[in-house]
Scaffold this motif. Structure first.
Motif, PDB file in Angstrom:
ATOM      1  N   LYS A 285       0.003  47.670   8.802  1.00  0.00           N
ATOM      2  CA  LYS A 285       1.210  47.466   9.596  1.00  0.00           C
ATOM      3  C   LYS A 285       1.634  46.003   9.465  1.00  0.00           C
ATOM      4  O   LYS A 285       0.818  45.143   9.145  1.00  0.00           O
ATOM      5  N   TRP A 286       2.895  45.721   9.717  1.00  0.00           N
ATOM      6  CA  TRP A 286       3.391  44.358   9.539  1.00  0.00           C
ATOM      7  C   TRP A 286       4.349  43.989  10.666  1.00  0.00           C
ATOM      8  O   TRP A 286       4.826  44.844  11.414  1.00  0.00           O
ATOM      9  N   TYR A 287       4.612  42.699  10.766  1.00  0.00           N
ATOM     10  CA  TYR A 287       5.548  42.195  11.769  1.00  0.00           C
ATOM     11  C   TYR A 287       6.088  40.840  11.296  1.00  0.00           C
ATOM     12  O   TYR A 287       5.579  40.245  10.347  1.00  0.00           O
ATOM     13  N   ALA A 288       7.145  40.376  11.966  1.00  0.00           N
ATOM     14  CA  ALA A 288       7.780  39.070  11.725  1.00  0.00           C
ATOM     15  C   ALA A 288       8.511  38.992  10.395  1.00  0.00           C
ATOM     16  O   ALA A 288       8.881  37.910   9.946  1.00  0.00           O
ATOM     17  N   GLY A 289       8.744  40.115   9.772  1.00  0.00           N
ATOM     18  CA  GLY A 289       9.517  40.171   8.538  1.00  0.00           C
ATOM     19  C   GLY A 289       9.951  41.602   8.307  1.00  0.00           C
ATOM     20  O   GLY A 289       9.382  42.542   8.871  1.00  0.00           O
ATOM     21  N   GLY A 290      10.984  41.777   7.474  1.00  0.00           N
ATOM     22  CA  GLY A 290      11.459  43.126   7.224  1.00  0.00           C
ATOM     23  C   GLY A 290      12.686  43.123   6.344  1.00  0.00           C
ATOM     24  O   GLY A 290      13.061  42.099   5.763  1.00  0.00           O
ATOM     25  N   THR A 291      13.325  44.279   6.258  1.00  0.00           N
ATOM     26  CA  THR A 291      14.477  44.427   5.373  1.00  0.00           C
ATOM     27  C   THR A 291      15.788  43.986   6.019  1.00  0.00           C
ATOM     28  O   THR A 291      16.812  43.942   5.359  1.00  0.00           O
ATOM     29  N   ASN A 292      15.738  43.674   7.326  1.00  0.00           N
ATOM     30  CA  ASN A 292      16.911  43.104   7.988  1.00  0.00           C
ATOM     31  C   ASN A 292      16.448  42.358   9.234  1.00  0.00           C
ATOM     32  O   ASN A 292      15.259  42.393   9.596  1.00  0.00           O
ATOM     33  N   LEU A 293      17.365  41.702   9.903  1.00  0.00           N
ATOM     34  CA  LEU A 293      17.019  40.839  11.029  1.00  0.00           C
ATOM     35  C   LEU A 293      16.410  41.621  12.186  1.00  0.00           C
ATOM     36  O   LEU A 293      15.438  41.171  12.810  1.00  0.00           O
ATOM     37  N   THR A 294      16.940  42.794  12.453  1.00  0.00           N
ATOM     38  CA  THR A 294      16.418  43.601  13.563  1.00  0.00           C
ATOM     39  C   THR A 294      14.969  43.982  13.321  1.00  0.00           C
ATOM     40  O   THR A 294      14.120  43.868  14.218  1.00  0.00           O
ATOM     41  N   ASN A 295      14.676  44.445  12.113  1.00  0.00           N
ATOM     42  CA  ASN A 295      13.303  44.826  11.786  1.00  0.00           C
ATOM     43  C   ASN A 295      12.367  43.621  11.833  1.00  0.00           C
ATOM     44  O   ASN A 295      11.218  43.732  12.269  1.00  0.00           O
ATOM     45  N   ALA A 296      12.850  42.481  11.355  1.00  0.00           N
ATOM     46  CA  ALA A 296      12.014  41.293  11.296  1.00  0.00           C
ATOM     47  C   ALA A 296      11.636  40.798  12.687  1.00  0.00           C
ATOM     48  O   ALA A 296      10.533  40.277  12.896  1.00  0.00           O
ATOM     49  N   LYS A 297      12.538  40.948  13.638  1.00  0.00           N
ATOM     50  CA  LYS A 297      12.275  40.469  14.997  1.00  0.00           C
ATOM     51  C   LYS A 297      11.452  41.451  15.824  1.00  0.00           C
ATOM     52  O   LYS A 297      10.973  41.089  16.918  1.00  0.00           O
ATOM     53  N   ALA A 298      11.281  42.656  15.342  1.00  0.00           N
ATOM     54  CA  ALA A 298      10.564  43.675  16.118  1.00  0.00           C
ATOM     55  C   ALA A 298       9.091  43.309  16.277  1.00  0.00           C
ATOM     56  O   ALA A 298       8.454  42.791  15.352  1.00  0.00           O
ATOM     57  N   SER A 299       8.547  43.561  17.439  1.00  0.00           N
ATOM     58  CA  SER A 299       7.126  43.312  17.676  1.00  0.00           C
ATOM     59  C   SER A 299       6.310  44.486  17.172  1.00  0.00           C
ATOM     60  O   SER A 299       6.794  45.609  17.045  1.00  0.00           O
ATOM     61  N   LEU A 300       5.044  44.210  16.882  1.00  0.00           N
ATOM     62  CA  LEU A 300       4.105  45.247  16.454  1.00  0.00           C
ATOM     63  C   LEU A 300       3.157  45.513  17.618  1.00  0.00           C
ATOM     64  O   LEU A 300       2.439  44.610  18.058  1.00  0.00           O
ATOM     65  N   LYS A 301       3.162  46.734  18.119  1.00  0.00           N
ATOM     66  CA  LYS A 301       2.334  47.095  19.263  1.00  0.00           C
ATOM     67  C   LYS A 301       1.153  47.945  18.798  1.00  0.00           C
ATOM     68  O   LYS A 301       1.339  48.919  18.069  1.00  0.00           O
ATOM     69  N   ILE A 302      -0.039  47.551  19.242  1.00  0.00           N
ATOM     70  CA  ILE A 302      -1.254  48.264  18.859  1.00  0.00           C
ATOM     71  C   ILE A 302      -2.114  48.466  20.103  1.00  0.00           C
ATOM     72  O   ILE A 302      -2.328  47.519  20.875  1.00  0.00           O
ATOM     73  N   GLU A 303      -2.607  49.682  20.290  1.00  0.00           N
ATOM     74  CA  GLU A 303      -3.558  49.966  21.364  1.00  0.00           C
ATOM     75  C   GLU A 303      -4.891  50.341  20.739  1.00  0.00           C
ATOM     76  O   GLU A 303      -4.957  51.196  19.842  1.00  0.00           O
ATOM     77  N   HIS A 304      -5.960  49.692  21.197  1.00  0.00           N
ATOM     78  CA  HIS A 304      -7.292  49.953  20.668  1.00  0.00           C
ATOM     79  C   HIS A 304      -8.309  49.853  21.795  1.00  0.00           C
ATOM     80  O   HIS A 304      -8.371  48.841  22.491  1.00  0.00           O
ATOM     81  N   ASN A 305      -9.075  50.888  21.979  1.00  0.00           N
ATOM     82  CA  ASN A 305     -10.118  50.916  23.015  1.00  0.00           C
ATOM     83  C   ASN A 305      -9.570  50.532  24.393  1.00  0.00           C
ATOM     84  O   ASN A 305     -10.237  49.865  25.182  1.00  0.00           O
ATOM     85  N   GLY A 306      -8.340  50.933  24.654  1.00  0.00           N
ATOM     86  CA  GLY A 306      -7.727  50.657  25.941  1.00  0.00           C
ATOM     87  C   GLY A 306      -7.081  49.295  26.051  1.00  0.00           C
ATOM     88  O   GLY A 306      -6.500  48.966  27.100  1.00  0.00           O
ATOM     89  N   ASN A 307      -7.155  48.481  25.007  1.00  0.00           N
ATOM     90  CA  ASN A 307      -6.553  47.151  25.004  1.00  0.00           C
ATOM     91  C   ASN A 307      -5.201  47.206  24.300  1.00  0.00           C
ATOM     92  O   ASN A 307      -5.110  47.694  23.174  1.00  0.00           O
TER      93      ASN A 307
END
Length: 496
Positions: free
Chosen positions: A301-323
């Motif tokens: 998965k990736w974040y802080a970059g993308g094919t346009n400004l909206t995608n690049a600004k999107a945060s990456l959310k991950i849940e693991h072991n309840g965190n």
């Protein structure tokens, strides 16, 4: 045993607590002979020092010798050893035969640790400002931690009492206090600095094999639950064979180099880098979509970059072991061609910082722990610049738990500010800069999250070999490097 240990135990109808073992049908106690107990759980404690402590380890023999007065206090790495009350429990753990001679300073305040003192705390009370000191090389944060082999694990057992009553084994098990160490609620995250698989690094990869740079760090990188790589250079199918003598600053990476990231167990790719659009500058080809497709095919998965400004600004959310972790980043340095626009690829520009501060606040409100990484202005100093301090600290104030400078080719100062950990630069992971020996040393951070909190940080120190292959520092190298960084960090404590 502490009374609160029994707070979560449902007392069956008709049963009462007693302090007289002679009348007890069931006994819950500190274990003496393991064979006598129906079941055993461990209450795990950690030995901690102030974060800016160079020493990593102490033997249990050394620790007990200091605490029982067998060795001189002048030789001790701490003036006092604080312990969560009741201290008598830990005194018994350290010296079962003569617990009263163990010199512990009782405390009920786990938030304050004097600079000249260490502390023993329950595992769940760990805080990032504490450095966990290993005992005989073992820490509760180890990937393969076994509580039964650790000096500060208190075994608590349940067994039938001396009465003649038959006790249901399931009832016995239900009365055993639960361990405070729950690995199913723990998440480890590795974060790294600059990766740019180009120039001499790429030449070594093309001649020695794509996996060669990860030889010495592979095991550690793969062991983490989540592994982060900040990859600054896009992949390009027609990338020419690397020239180790190339002195320019326009880069591309051979698609085969993705194998290195796969081999290291990369889960998260940061795209704040200022070389992501170099291919477009030379070959007039947008290679970002191709790079993203490579990441996608390899379950990254990736974040802080993308094919346009909206995608690049999107945060990456991950849940693991309840965190719940959320990654967001931006590029303040540029150049302009590296930034995404409404209809073109690139990294997320920081702009006036308002959008990323708002994102951090919203993520915090959603119950996520925001982790922020930045591509910032480059300079070759251990210290943090005034502009970096000016721009990093407001992100901590907005609610970030970690703020990292991903741009720096040099390991830089760090601080705790507004309940956040800030490191102004981690240094290089995979990138060569021959002749600039200060760039050979850097950090791999390992963060730990437990029950929804950021609880601990390990600073792993690396140095570069063969212009491409990082290795972990020797103890002497590590001690000097940490001291240099901690000295540079001391300046931040007096910076308003």
């Amino acid at each position: 045993l502490p009374a609160e240990m029994f707070a979560s135990i449902p007392t069956p109808l008709g049963m009462v607590l007693s302090d007289d073992p002679e009348e007890a049908d069931v006994i819950v106690e500190v274990v003496s002979d393991e064979q006598a107990y129906e079941a055993i759980s461990y209450q795990v404690y950690a030995l901690v020092a102030p974060f800016f402590t160079v020493q990593d380890d102490i033997t249990f023999k050394e620790l007990t010798s200091i605490l029982t007065g067998k060795s001189s206090q002048d030789e001790a790495p701490f003036k006092s050893l604080y312990a969560i009350e009741p201290a008598s429990l830990l005194q018994r753990l350290i010296d079962p035969k003569n617990p009263k001679r163990v010199a512990l300073t009782p405390t009920s305040d786990l938030s304050v640790l004097p600079d000249d003192s260490w502390m023993i705390v329950p595992f769940e009370e760990l805080q990032p400002q504490f450095k966990v000191v290993t005992i005989d090389g073992i820490s509760p944060l180890d990937d393969d931690f076994n509580p039964s082999a650790y000096a500060l694990s208190l075994p608590v057992g349940v067994r039938s009492g001396t009465t003649d009553r038959d006790i249901d084994p399931d009832l016995l098990l239900s009365l055993l206090p639960k361990s405070n160490f729950k690995p199913e609620q723990l998440t480890s995250l590795i974060m790294t600095g600059v990766t740019a698989m180009a120039r001499d690094t790429a030449f070594v990869m093309s001649t020695e094999g794509a996996l060669y740079p990860g030889t010495n760090i592979r095991k550690v990188m793969r062991a983490a639950d989540l592994t982060h790589i900040s990859n600054e250079v896009s992949f390009f199918e027609d990338c020419p064979f690397p020239d180790p003598d190339y002195e320019g600053f326009i880069f591309c990476s051979d698609p085969e180099y993705i194998d290195l990231l796969v081999d290291l167990g990369t889960d998260i790719v940061e795209l704040t880098g200022n070389h992501n659009n170099d291919v477009r500058a030379i070959y007039k080809v947008d290679s970002v979509p191709y790079s993203l497709d490579l990441y996608r095919k390899n379950d990254m998965k990736w974040y802080a970059g993308g094919t346009n400004l909206t995608n690049a600004k999107a945060s990456l959310k991950i849940e693991h072991n309840g965190n719940k972790l959320a990654f967001v980043g931006c590029n303040s340095y540029g150049p302009y061609m590296a930034w995404a626009t409404d209809d073109s690829s690139g990294s997320a520009p920081c702009e006036d910082w308002e959008w990323i501060k708002q994102t951090i606040t919203e993520l915090k409100q959603e119950g996520y722990l925001p982790i922020v990484t930045l591509q910032f202005q480059e300079e070759y100093l251990y210290t943090a610049t005034s502009t970096a301090i000016r721009d990093f600290r407001p992100l901590a104030e907005a609610g970030a738990v970690i703020v990292n400078g991903s741009q720096s080719h040099v390991g830089k100062a760090l601080e705790f500010y507004s309940d956040a950990f800030i490191q102004y630069g981690l240094g290089n992971l995979f990138f060569d800069q021959p002749g600039y020996y200060i760039t050979y040393d850097g950090f791999i951070q390992k963060h730990f999250f437990y029950q929804g909190r950021h609880i601990s940080i390990q600073l792993l120190t690396i140095t570069l070999e063969d212009t491409a292959k990082p290795r972990f520092m020797t103890p002497d190298e590590r001690a000097k490097f940490l001291q240099d960084i901690f000295d540079a960090s001391a300046e931040l404590r007096s910076t308003p």
